[in-house]
Design an enzyme around this catalytic site. Sequence first.
Site, PDB file in Angstrom:
ATOM      1  N   GLU A 111     -18.387  -5.839  11.080  1.00  0.00           N
ATOM      2  CA  GLU A 111     -19.229  -4.998  11.800  1.00  0.00           C
ATOM      3  C   GLU A 111     -20.821  -6.023  12.585  1.00  0.00           C
ATOM      4  O   GLU A 111     -20.966  -5.572  13.131  1.00  0.00           O
ATOM      5  CB  GLU A 111     -20.585  -3.998  10.551  1.00  0.00           C
ATOM      6  CG  GLU A 111     -19.261  -2.846  10.238  1.00  0.00           C
ATOM      7  CD  GLU A 111     -18.156  -3.230   8.614  1.00  0.00           C
ATOM      8  OE1 GLU A 111     -17.387  -2.628   8.836  1.00  0.00           O
ATOM      9  OE2 GLU A 111     -18.849  -4.457   8.248  1.00  0.00           O
ATOM     10  N   ARG A 115     -24.719  -2.872   8.129  1.00  0.00           N
ATOM     11  CA  ARG A 115     -24.158  -3.813   7.867  1.00  0.00           C
ATOM     12  C   ARG A 115     -25.010  -4.582   9.381  1.00  0.00           C
ATOM     13  O   ARG A 115     -24.957  -5.833   9.070  1.00  0.00           O
ATOM     14  CB  ARG A 115     -23.314  -3.545   7.535  1.00  0.00           C
ATOM     15  CG  ARG A 115     -22.751  -2.909   6.465  1.00  0.00           C
ATOM     16  CD  ARG A 115     -21.728  -3.265   5.788  1.00  0.00           C
ATOM     17  NE  ARG A 115     -21.148  -4.289   4.908  1.00  0.00           N
ATOM     18  CZ  ARG A 115     -20.846  -5.013   4.215  1.00  0.00           C
ATOM     19  NH1 ARG A 115     -18.802  -4.108   5.065  1.00  0.00           N
ATOM     20  NH2 ARG A 115     -20.380  -5.909   3.920  1.00  0.00           N
ATOM     21  N   LYS A 126       0.897  -1.347  -0.111  1.00  0.00           N
ATOM     22  CA  LYS A 126       0.201   0.076  -0.158  1.00  0.00           C
ATOM     23  C   LYS A 126       0.946   1.239   0.136  1.00  0.00           C
ATOM     24  O   LYS A 126       1.773   1.461   1.166  1.00  0.00           O
ATOM     25  CB  LYS A 126      -1.014  -0.249   1.170  1.00  0.00           C
ATOM     26  CG  LYS A 126      -1.989   0.613   1.630  1.00  0.00           C
ATOM     27  CD  LYS A 126      -3.059   0.500   2.204  1.00  0.00           C
ATOM     28  CE  LYS A 126      -4.486   1.194   1.981  1.00  0.00           C
ATOM     29  NZ  LYS A 126      -4.972   0.728   3.293  1.00  0.00           N
TER      30      LYS A 126
END
Length: 610
Positions: free
Chosen positions: A363, A391, A280
């Site tokens: 979640e 969610r 990243k």
Amino acid sequence: MILENVNSPEDVKALSPEQLRVLSAEIREFLIKVTSERGGHLASNLGVVELTLALHRVFDCPHDRIIFDVSHQSYVHKIITGRKDGMAAALRTYGGISGFQKRSESDCDAFGSGHASTSVSAAVGFAAADKLSGSDSCTVAVIGDGALTGGMAYEALNNCAKYDNLIIVLNDNGMSISRNVGGNSRHLARIRTSKRYFRFKSFTEKLFGAVPGIGKYLVKGARRLKNCVKRVFVRENFFEQLGLHYFGPIDGKDIAKIEDVLREAKNDGVCSVVHICTRKGEGYPPAEREPDLYHGVSGFDIETGNIINGARSCSDVFGDELCRLAELDDRICAVTAAMKDGTGLVGFASRFPERFFDVGIAEEHAMTFSAGLAAGGKKPVLALYSTFAQRAYDQLIHDVALQSLPVVLAIDRAGIVGADGPTHHGMFDVSFMNAVPGLTVFSPYTESELRVCLKAALDMDAPCAVRYPRGAVPEGKSVSDGDYAVTDYGSGEFPNAAVVTYGSETSECEKACVTARANGMNIRLIRLIKIKPLPDISGLIRSAPLVVVAEEGMKSGGIGEEIAALCAADRTRRRVEILAADGFLPQGTIAELRAAAGIDADSILRKICG
């Protein structure tokens, strides 16, 4: 420049290895320049440049589909598929190019996304449709190791082995937004870093590759043999245990090797996992050093890497106040789903590491885990973005509210969020929380109110939510009542209209009320601080012939409908006008989107003067 002449996947397929290397560097320069000016997701896109080029050299969009999980790392895909100029001119602006895959934007965007862990499920659906119709299309799901912590991804993996022409590319960079956590992360790290395995792999490739004429065929055969060896050195491979063909891990900078393995997986024709190790922030030192900081940026100085920071945010205030309260009560815990930085919990995690829990992109688990903490005598505060809280709705109802457990939900990014668009606007939380019995909901406007509401929520022995918007928080004194605040613009005795609002929409209502008073009208502004249960404001609106309810959320299930029902029940002739969103809002500035939804100051004023 090579990038100037790249307008389709066919242009990429025609390039030589050296030209691909140059193109990769040019794409990174382009990404850095565009995001420095317009904001967006930088670090994740810098890491997948070579991977995306290889995908488009092996597969044929739109006949073959490439589905990026979350899709904030789809910028390179957009560049290759003819949207380069649009990105430079209008990335993440109203009417411009989205920061995520979007079916209406291009035939090469097979499936829209914005939330994590959905790509494999969608890809399995495409594969099933192809099987029914006899299509020879390939479907590729590109999912990060962060998104692979989401339970939905495992539900899909459990169902994909029987489908042909389905390839799952695991983009493994060790991160979601923050560093990855949990057993899955450790398992991938073990595969990724086994030195004995890599020494054996390198030795066999050099040995067989050196055989004249047939070396490349021997290497391919050795790849099949290496799976057995991998089990010896790396222990069992989770994907192979599910019946999937596994390839990798592969260096994410090596386009030639990525292409080679992708073609092999494509020619196999069975469901395969291709494990690519990327970095990243690749190619931009500030983003390499702090990839979480450059995950999503509003703008930055390219030379120094200094990110443009705005005023003190609601998330900052929430994090500071939670730390203050945690000093006074050792039962307070903080829970997040891979959003430590975004939700303002960095300080809490540092000061109270034993009471901080990052469960990864999960979640649903976060909600029920918090319920378990509460049942165990703790005071959990679960910090989620509004759009991601959706969610865990079933868990909120059944595991928290039904048992009346004292879980505090910190609902960040409530309302319009701006350039990230419809997948990230927090427009539904009021509507879905309104339907949950026993849940108290606060929607503070000022910094002091946010602090007061958070403490009040923690003091209640019942489920609570404190919702607040993205960005700067206004200063202001707290309201001692704690339920609502009233401001009269004019004499106040017999108002021409009563305006009811809450949260961030207050600013637009205040502007409209000031203008209305300047035009000789008497207006009463009622700003709700606690929105569920709805405070008794009947006496405040009884003398007004018109009640205007303005909310930065959905009309269906919102506060406006509740007030309209109350007015109808008392059989008065008051007219109730509800200003709220009645559909999905696009990307754009908050001002543009408020105007589009009809909840800006001008729209409110027109209703008042109606």
